[in-house]
Write an enzyme that holds these catalytic residues in place. Structure first.
Site, PDB file in Angstrom:
ATOM      1  N   ARG A 127       4.242   2.303  -2.619  1.00 15.48           N
ATOM      2  CA  ARG A 127       4.532   2.777  -3.968  1.00 15.48           C
ATOM      3  C   ARG A 127       4.871   1.599  -4.874  1.00 15.48           C
ATOM      4  O   ARG A 127       5.506   0.631  -4.444  1.00 15.48           O
ATOM      5  CB  ARG A 127       5.715   3.760  -3.953  1.00 15.48           C
ATOM      6  CG  ARG A 127       5.391   5.123  -3.343  1.00 15.48           C
ATOM      7  CD  ARG A 127       4.455   5.913  -4.248  1.00 15.48           C
ATOM      8  NE  ARG A 127       4.177   7.243  -3.730  1.00 15.48           N
ATOM      9  CZ  ARG A 127       3.156   7.534  -2.942  1.00 15.48           C
ATOM     10  NH1 ARG A 127       2.317   6.578  -2.553  1.00 15.48           N
ATOM     11  NH2 ARG A 127       2.946   8.770  -2.545  1.00 15.48           N
ATOM     12  N   GLU A 131      -0.114   4.357 -17.170  1.00 15.70           N
ATOM     13  CA  GLU A 131       0.443   3.146 -16.569  1.00 15.70           C
ATOM     14  C   GLU A 131      -0.630   2.116 -16.229  1.00 15.70           C
ATOM     15  O   GLU A 131      -0.309   0.968 -15.921  1.00 15.70           O
ATOM     16  CB  GLU A 131       1.194   3.494 -15.272  1.00 15.70           C
ATOM     17  CG  GLU A 131       2.362   4.432 -15.437  1.00 15.70           C
ATOM     18  CD  GLU A 131       2.938   4.898 -14.112  1.00 15.70           C
ATOM     19  OE1 GLU A 131       4.100   5.321 -14.100  1.00 15.70           O
ATOM     20  OE2 GLU A 131       2.209   4.851 -13.099  1.00 15.70           O
ATOM     21  N   ALA A 145      -7.053   3.613  -0.619  1.00 16.53           N
ATOM     22  CA  ALA A 145      -6.901   3.338   0.809  1.00 16.53           C
ATOM     23  C   ALA A 145      -7.015   4.588   1.665  1.00 16.53           C
ATOM     24  O   ALA A 145      -7.513   4.535   2.801  1.00 16.53           O
ATOM     25  CB  ALA A 145      -5.559   2.648   1.070  1.00 16.53           C
ATOM     26  N   HIS A 151      -5.845   2.769  -5.709  1.00 13.95           N
ATOM     27  CA  HIS A 151      -5.299   3.792  -4.811  1.00 13.95           C
ATOM     28  C   HIS A 151      -6.410   4.515  -4.044  1.00 13.95           C
ATOM     29  O   HIS A 151      -6.537   5.741  -4.079  1.00 13.95           O
ATOM     30  CB  HIS A 151      -4.463   4.805  -5.602  1.00 13.95           C
ATOM     31  CG  HIS A 151      -3.598   5.664  -4.716  1.00 13.95           C
ATOM     32  ND1 HIS A 151      -2.840   5.169  -3.687  1.00 13.95           N
ATOM     33  CD2 HIS A 151      -3.393   7.011  -4.714  1.00 13.95           C
ATOM     34  CE1 HIS A 151      -2.196   6.149  -3.081  1.00 13.95           C
ATOM     35  NE2 HIS A 151      -2.518   7.279  -3.692  1.00 13.95           N
ATOM     36  N   THR A 188       0.841  -1.205   0.000  1.00 12.96           N
ATOM     37  CA  THR A 188       0.000   0.000   0.000  1.00 12.96           C
ATOM     38  C   THR A 188       0.875   1.253   0.000  1.00 12.96           C
ATOM     39  O   THR A 188       0.438   2.318   0.426  1.00 12.96           O
ATOM     40  CB  THR A 188      -0.936   0.020   1.224  1.00 12.96           C
ATOM     41  OG1 THR A 188      -0.153  -0.145   2.423  1.00 12.96           O
ATOM     42  CG2 THR A 188      -1.978  -1.075   1.137  1.00 12.96           C
TER      43      THR A 188
END
Length: 336
Positions: A247, A278, A299, A297, A245
Site C-alpha cells: 500500500r 491521486e 501484480a 497495480h 507491492t
C-alpha cells in the site's frame, strides 16, 4: 425463506458478470445480487446497502464508517475481495457483530513474482538498458563499465517487511535464487517455522540496515502507516533496492523520490492501488527518475490469481448460506 441480498461495491464489469462468477455456488432464487453504480452519493449508497446481508468491497471503494454500517441494518458479512481491508471501521463492525473477511492468499504467488521481477529488472538495469536501445542508442558501456557493474540476487540479503501470504512467497522465491532472507513481522515465527522457510528474524531497523533488497508486504494499519519514511530510508544501504507491492501509505513516496534523485538507493519498484485523483501527483513525484519502475497495480492480474479470487469468494458465500463459518475472518466475529 428470505433471500440473501449481496451488494458489490467493486465496480468492475457488469452486474451479470460479477453475479455469475461470484454466486456460481448458490442456488438460483436464494439470493439477490446488486452492483452499486459509480455515481451513488453517500445518501444513495446508504440506501443501496440498507437491506444487504453481504457487502463485497475493495480498498478503493467508499469508506465504510459506523454510519455506513448502521445503514445496512441486516448486514452479516463484509467480504473484502482483496487482501487489503483498510477502508472499514473494523472496531465498529466488530462492536456491531458484523463479520469481516478478506480474500487472503488469492494473489500471493502473483504479487511475489511481480516483486521479484522488479527486483531483478532493477539489479540488472534492464529497464534503463531497454529504453536506451529503443530510443536508438546502445547503452552497453553506460550500464556496465570498469566503475559500474550490475548485481545478482544470489548472495544478497533480501528483507521482507510483513510475512503474510505474499511475504512468504517472496521469501520462498528469494531463497530459491540463493539470497539470505531476513524478515520482520509483528508476531515472530517459531524456530521450526523459520528453519522450514529458510528465513531469519530481525527488528525493522536491523532489516533496513542489513538488506540489499527490501520488499514491503505489510498491511496498511494505523500502526504501519508511514513506517518507511526519510529516517528509515537513511538507514538503508546506499545501493539498496526498495520494492513496495502493498500500500502507498506504508512508504513516504516524496522521501523515496528524494533519495533516488540524490543517489541514495540503487532503485525502487512500486505497484500499489491509486485512486484516479491521486495518479497525476504520483507520476509527478517520480517524474524524470530513471531507476524506478512504476506499474499501475497489476501484480494481482494473472489468470491464476483472478480464478482463485472468484473461487474463494464463491466458496465463502456458499458457506454463509449453509450456516458455516466463513474462511479468512479478520475480526473472528461469527454467529450462525
Amino acid at each position: 425463506m428470505t433471500k440473501m441480498k449481496i451488494v458489490s461495491l467493486y465496480r468492475w464489469g457488469t452486474e451479470e458478470a460479477q453475479r455469475d462468477k461470484l454466486c456460481c455456488k448458490l442456488e438460483p432464487g436464494t439470493f439477490e445480487f446488486a452492483l452499486v453504480p459509480q455515481t451513488e452519493s453517500e445518501e444513495e449508497l446508504h440506501r443501496a446497502v440498507s437491506d444487504a446481508s453481504v457487502i463485497l468491497s475493495v480498498p478503493m471503494a467508499p469508506f465504510m464508517d459506523r454510519a455506513f454500517l448502521e445503514a445496512a441494518k441486516g448486514l452479516k458479512l463484509v467480504h473484502f475481495m482483496s487482501v487489503g481491508y483498510d477502508n472499514i471501521d473494523l472496531a465498529a463492525a466488530t462492536e456491531m457483530g458484523i463479520s469481516v473477511a478478506n480474500n487472503a492468499g488469492f494473489n500471493a504467488v502473483a504479487v511475489a513474482e511481480h516483486a521479484i521481477m522488479m527486483v531483478l529488472v532493477l539489479l540488472k538495469k534492464a529497464f534503463y538498458a531497454h529504453h536506451g536501445v529503443v530510443q536508438g542508442g546502445w547503452p552497453q558501456k553506460e550500464v556496465v563499465n570498469q566503475e559500474q557493474y550490475l548485481f545478482e540476487l544470489r548472495g544478497k540479503t533480501l528483507g521482507v517487511v510483513g510475512l503474510g501470504s505474499i511475504g512468504r512467497e517472496v521469501a520462498k522465491l528469494a531463497v530459491a535464487f540463493g539470497a539470505r532472507v531476513l524478515y520482520n513481522k509483528r508476531n515472530r515465527l517459531s524456530e521450526a517455522e523459520e528453519a522450514a522457510l529458510g528465513v531469519e528474524y530481525g527488528t525493522l531497523e536491523d532489516l533496513l540496515r542489513n538488506s540489499h533488497v527490501i520488499s514491503i508486504n505489510a498491511p496498511l494499519t494505523e500502526e504501519t502507516r508511514g513506517m518507511i519514511g526519510a529516517a528509515q530510508i537513511e538507514m538503508m544501504k546506499d545501493d539498496a533496492v526498495l520494492v513496495n507491492t502493498a500500500r502507498s501509505g506504508l512508504v513516504d513516496e516524496g522521501a523515496l523520490a528524494d533519495a533516488l534523485r540524490g543517489g541514495k538507493l540503487w532503485g525502487a519498484g512500486i505497484d500499489v492501488p491509486r485512486l484516479p485523483d491521486e495518479q497525476e501527483a504520483f507520476r509527478e513525484t517520480f517524474k524524470g527518475i530513471g531507476n524506478v519502475i512504476l506499474t499501475p497495480h497489476i501484480a494481482s492480474g494473472t489468470w491464476n490469481a483472478v480464478n482463485q479470487f472468484n473461487e474463494q469468494i464463491a466458496d465463502n458465500l456458499a458457506r454463509l448460506v449453509n450456516g458455516e463459518k466463513p474462511y479468512y475472518l479478520i475480526n473472528d466475529v461469527w454467529e450462525t
